[in-house]
Design a protein around this motif. Structure first.
Motif, mmCIF file in Angstrom:
data_model
loop_
_atom_site.group_PDB
_atom_site.id
_atom_site.type_symbol
_atom_site.label_atom_id
_atom_site.label_comp_id
_atom_site.label_asym_id
_atom_site.label_seq_id
_atom_site.Cartn_x
_atom_site.Cartn_y
_atom_site.Cartn_z
ATOM 1 N N ASN A 18 17.641 1.670 -5.243
ATOM 2 C CA ASN A 18 17.733 2.140 -6.630
ATOM 3 C C ASN A 18 16.367 2.192 -7.329
ATOM 4 O OD1 ASN A 18 20.455 2.441 -6.252
ATOM 5 N ND2 ASN A 18 21.058 0.673 -7.488
ATOM 6 N N GLU A 19 15.426 2.885 -6.704
ATOM 7 C CA GLU A 19 14.095 3.066 -7.282
ATOM 8 C C GLU A 19 13.758 4.556 -7.431
ATOM 9 O OE1 GLU A 19 12.543 0.608 -8.430
ATOM 10 O OE2 GLU A 19 12.939 -1.191 -7.239
ATOM 11 N N GLU A 20 14.791 5.355 -7.702
ATOM 12 C CA GLU A 20 14.589 6.806 -7.811
ATOM 13 C C GLU A 20 13.498 7.170 -8.812
ATOM 14 O OE1 GLU A 20 17.126 10.809 -9.158
ATOM 15 O OE2 GLU A 20 18.063 8.828 -9.204
ATOM 16 N N GLN A 21 13.384 6.410 -9.866
ATOM 17 C CA GLN A 21 12.453 6.744 -10.944
ATOM 18 C C GLN A 21 10.995 6.660 -10.505
ATOM 19 O OE1 GLN A 21 13.318 4.707 -14.626
ATOM 20 N NE2 GLN A 21 11.240 4.989 -15.412
ATOM 21 N N VAL A 22 10.676 5.774 -9.559
ATOM 22 C CA VAL A 22 9.260 5.523 -9.244
ATOM 23 C C VAL A 22 8.875 5.755 -7.790
ATOM 24 C CG1 VAL A 22 8.987 3.871 -11.135
ATOM 25 C CG2 VAL A 22 9.704 3.054 -8.870
ATOM 26 N N ILE A 23 9.838 5.795 -6.873
ATOM 27 C CA ILE A 23 9.485 5.803 -5.454
ATOM 28 C C ILE A 23 8.672 7.033 -5.061
ATOM 29 C CG2 ILE A 23 11.688 6.861 -4.751
ATOM 30 C CD1 ILE A 23 9.494 4.305 -2.794
ATOM 31 N N GLY A 24 8.941 8.167 -5.664
ATOM 32 C CA GLY A 24 8.167 9.366 -5.351
ATOM 33 C C GLY A 24 6.690 9.169 -5.657
ATOM 34 N N ASP A 25 6.390 8.592 -6.812
ATOM 35 C CA ASP A 25 4.998 8.335 -7.188
ATOM 36 C C ASP A 25 4.347 7.326 -6.249
ATOM 37 O OD1 ASP A 25 5.163 10.099 -9.311
ATOM 38 O OD2 ASP A 25 5.639 8.543 -10.781
ATOM 39 N N VAL A 26 5.096 6.300 -5.863
ATOM 40 C CA VAL A 26 4.562 5.282 -4.946
ATOM 41 C C VAL A 26 4.164 5.924 -3.618
ATOM 42 C CG1 VAL A 26 5.159 3.226 -3.594
ATOM 43 C CG2 VAL A 26 5.813 3.367 -6.009
ATOM 44 N N ILE A 27 5.028 6.770 -3.093
ATOM 45 C CA ILE A 27 4.753 7.418 -1.806
ATOM 46 C C ILE A 27 3.605 8.404 -1.918
ATOM 47 C CG2 ILE A 27 5.705 8.992 -0.070
ATOM 48 C CD1 ILE A 27 8.442 7.619 -0.678
ATOM 49 N N ARG A 28 3.611 9.210 -2.960
ATOM 50 C CA ARG A 28 2.532 10.194 -3.119
ATOM 51 C C ARG A 28 1.176 9.533 -3.315
ATOM 52 N NH1 ARG A 28 6.885 13.168 -5.425
ATOM 53 N NH2 ARG A 28 6.684 12.042 -7.400
ATOM 54 N N ALA A 29 1.153 8.363 -3.923
ATOM 55 C CA ALA A 29 -0.108 7.643 -4.100
ATOM 56 C C ALA A 29 -0.616 7.068 -2.781
ATOM 57 C CB ALA A 29 0.074 6.519 -5.125
ATOM 58 N N ALA A 30 0.305 6.730 -1.886
ATOM 59 C CA ALA A 30 -0.083 6.084 -0.627
ATOM 60 C C ALA A 30 -0.382 7.071 0.498
ATOM 61 C CB ALA A 30 1.027 5.128 -0.177
ATOM 62 N N LEU A 31 0.268 8.224 0.498
ATOM 63 C CA LEU A 31 0.168 9.155 1.631
ATOM 64 C C LEU A 31 -1.247 9.650 1.940
ATOM 65 C CD1 LEU A 31 3.356 11.418 1.498
ATOM 66 C CD2 LEU A 31 2.605 9.952 3.383
ATOM 67 N N PRO A 32 -2.096 9.878 0.965
ATOM 68 C CA PRO A 32 -3.446 10.311 1.324
ATOM 69 C C PRO A 32 -4.197 9.278 2.173
ATOM 70 C CG PRO A 32 -3.006 10.816 -0.970
ATOM 71 C CD PRO A 32 -1.884 9.948 -0.494
ATOM 72 N N THR A 33 -3.798 8.004 2.068
ATOM 73 C CA THR A 33 -4.445 6.939 2.842
ATOM 74 C C THR A 33 -3.636 6.581 4.074
ATOM 75 O OG1 THR A 33 -5.383 6.030 0.804
ATOM 76 C CG2 THR A 33 -5.367 4.596 2.736
ATOM 77 N N PHE A 34 -2.349 6.348 3.899
ATOM 78 C CA PHE A 34 -1.460 5.994 5.010
ATOM 79 C C PHE A 34 -0.549 7.184 5.292
ATOM 80 C CE2 PHE A 34 -2.659 1.861 3.260
ATOM 81 C CZ PHE A 34 -3.036 1.192 4.418
ATOM 82 N N GLU A 35 -0.806 7.865 6.383
ATOM 83 C CA GLU A 35 -0.050 9.087 6.693
ATOM 84 C C GLU A 35 1.401 8.816 7.052
ATOM 85 O OE1 GLU A 35 -3.034 12.549 8.163
ATOM 86 O OE2 GLU A 35 -2.016 11.384 9.700
ATOM 87 N N HIS A 36 1.682 7.589 7.476
ATOM 88 C CA HIS A 36 3.024 7.275 7.967
ATOM 89 C C HIS A 36 3.690 6.232 7.065
ATOM 90 C CE1 HIS A 36 2.067 9.604 11.468
ATOM 91 N NE2 HIS A 36 1.081 8.798 11.804
ATOM 92 N N ILE A 37 4.798 6.629 6.466
ATOM 93 C CA ILE A 37 5.564 5.745 5.596
ATOM 94 C C ILE A 37 7.035 5.872 5.967
ATOM 95 C CG2 ILE A 37 6.244 5.214 3.224
ATOM 96 C CD1 ILE A 37 3.630 6.500 2.292
ATOM 97 N N VAL A 38 7.689 4.738 6.193
ATOM 98 C CA VAL A 38 9.128 4.760 6.421
ATOM 99 C C VAL A 38 9.804 3.961 5.310
ATOM 100 C CG1 VAL A 38 9.025 2.771 8.016
ATOM 101 C CG2 VAL A 38 11.020 4.306 8.040
ATOM 102 N N CYS A 39 10.749 4.592 4.638
ATOM 103 C CA CYS A 39 11.549 3.947 3.599
ATOM 104 C C CYS A 39 12.939 3.687 4.145
ATOM 105 C CB CYS A 39 11.651 4.836 2.367
ATOM 106 S SG CYS A 39 10.110 5.029 1.454
ATOM 107 N N ILE A 40 13.448 2.502 3.911
ATOM 108 C CA ILE A 40 14.807 2.166 4.318
ATOM 109 C C ILE A 40 15.651 2.121 3.058
ATOM 110 C CG2 ILE A 40 16.314 0.534 5.479
ATOM 111 C CD1 ILE A 40 12.512 0.565 6.057
ATOM 112 N N ASP A 41 16.436 3.178 2.854
ATOM 113 C CA ASP A 41 17.288 3.280 1.670
ATOM 114 C C ASP A 41 18.500 2.379 1.893
ATOM 115 O OD1 ASP A 41 18.606 3.976 -0.605
ATOM 116 O OD2 ASP A 41 19.098 6.006 0.028
ATOM 117 N N ASP A 42 18.479 1.235 1.236
ATOM 118 C CA ASP A 42 19.452 0.176 1.517
ATOM 119 C C ASP A 42 20.685 0.315 0.632
ATOM 120 O OD1 ASP A 42 20.378 -2.168 2.779
ATOM 121 O OD2 ASP A 42 19.543 -3.424 1.183
#
Length: 224
Positions: free
Chosen positions: A15-39
């Motif tokens: 339940n982080e719909e409001q912020v998770i997109g920003d978190v991922i977009r901020a990290a992707l330029p540095t860490f190309e691989h991100i796995v989210c587990i939607d619990d």
């Protein structure tokens, strides 16, 4: 900085719909691989993470953060050639720069495990209750494992894959934070603790996570 290919961010997501997109977009330029587990989110967190560029694994029901992390670890072990995993929160409180520093330290000193600590440098903007609970948790962890950690319940950690392969998380709620330290201590792999920053945002404060996590940690310590 060139993108990092050998390190995956593992992000439990609920339940982080409001912020998770920003978190991922901020990290992707540095860490190309991100796995989210939607619990088992009841909002569109998983779709938001997918749209932002993360790999998404979905639990049909909420199983708890420990189970979400274990699902992420299993995915990395079975389907990737990752060298390191970084556990990273979904709510925007962790800094990508701290994760980068952890990887650099692991490479330089041949470390398998790096624990993040908010207490190694300066003052931390948390309530007296939360500070007391976290200090108590660190003391209990020291007694149980022999590891002299200052912040045993910090969600930002780096694990080399040989460490990942030697643990299996079974606990839910905040109990998984104690469990992961206990399991890693048994591996006897080389480790260190590093200072990290926790950005307590208006969003995270509005959710009341600080107080709730303090209560959960206290309950888990008593029951443990």
């Amino acid at each position: 900085m060139k993108p990092i290919h050998d390190t995956w961010l593992v992000i439990p997501l609920y339940n982080e719909e409001q912020v998770i997109g920003d978190v991922i977009r901020a990290a992707l330029p540095t860490f190309e691989h991100i796995v989210c587990i939607d619990d088992g989110s009841t909002d569109k967190s998983g779709q938001a993470a997918l749209n932002a560029g993360a790999t998404v694994i979905t639990h049909p029901i909420n199983l708890g953060q420990g189970a979400a992390l274990q699902t992420g670890f299993d995915y990395l072990t079975k389907y990737t050639d990752a060298r390191y995993a970084v556990t990273f929160d979904a709510d925007g409180q962790h800094r990508v720069s701290d994760a980068v520093a952890m990887r650099e330290r692991a490479l330089a000193d041949d470390l398998a495990i790096i624990y993040g600590s908010r207490f190694l440098e300066g003052q931390v903007d948390i309530s007296p209750l939360k500070r007391l609970v976290l200090k108590t948790a660190a003391m209990v962890t020291r007694w149980q494992t022999g590891l002299h950690l200052t912040d045993a319940h910090n969600g930002l950690r780096l694990l080399r894959m040989d460490a990942v392969k030697r643990i299996y998380l079974r606990q839910s709620r905040m109990a998984h934070a104690s469990e992961i330290v206990n399991e890693l201590a048994r591996t006897r792999l080389p480790w260190a603790e590093m200072p990290v920053h926790i950005d307590y945002t208006d969003y995270s404060r509005a959710k009341g996570q600080s107080l709730l996590n303090s209560v959960n940690i206290l309950v888990d310590l008593i029951l443990g």
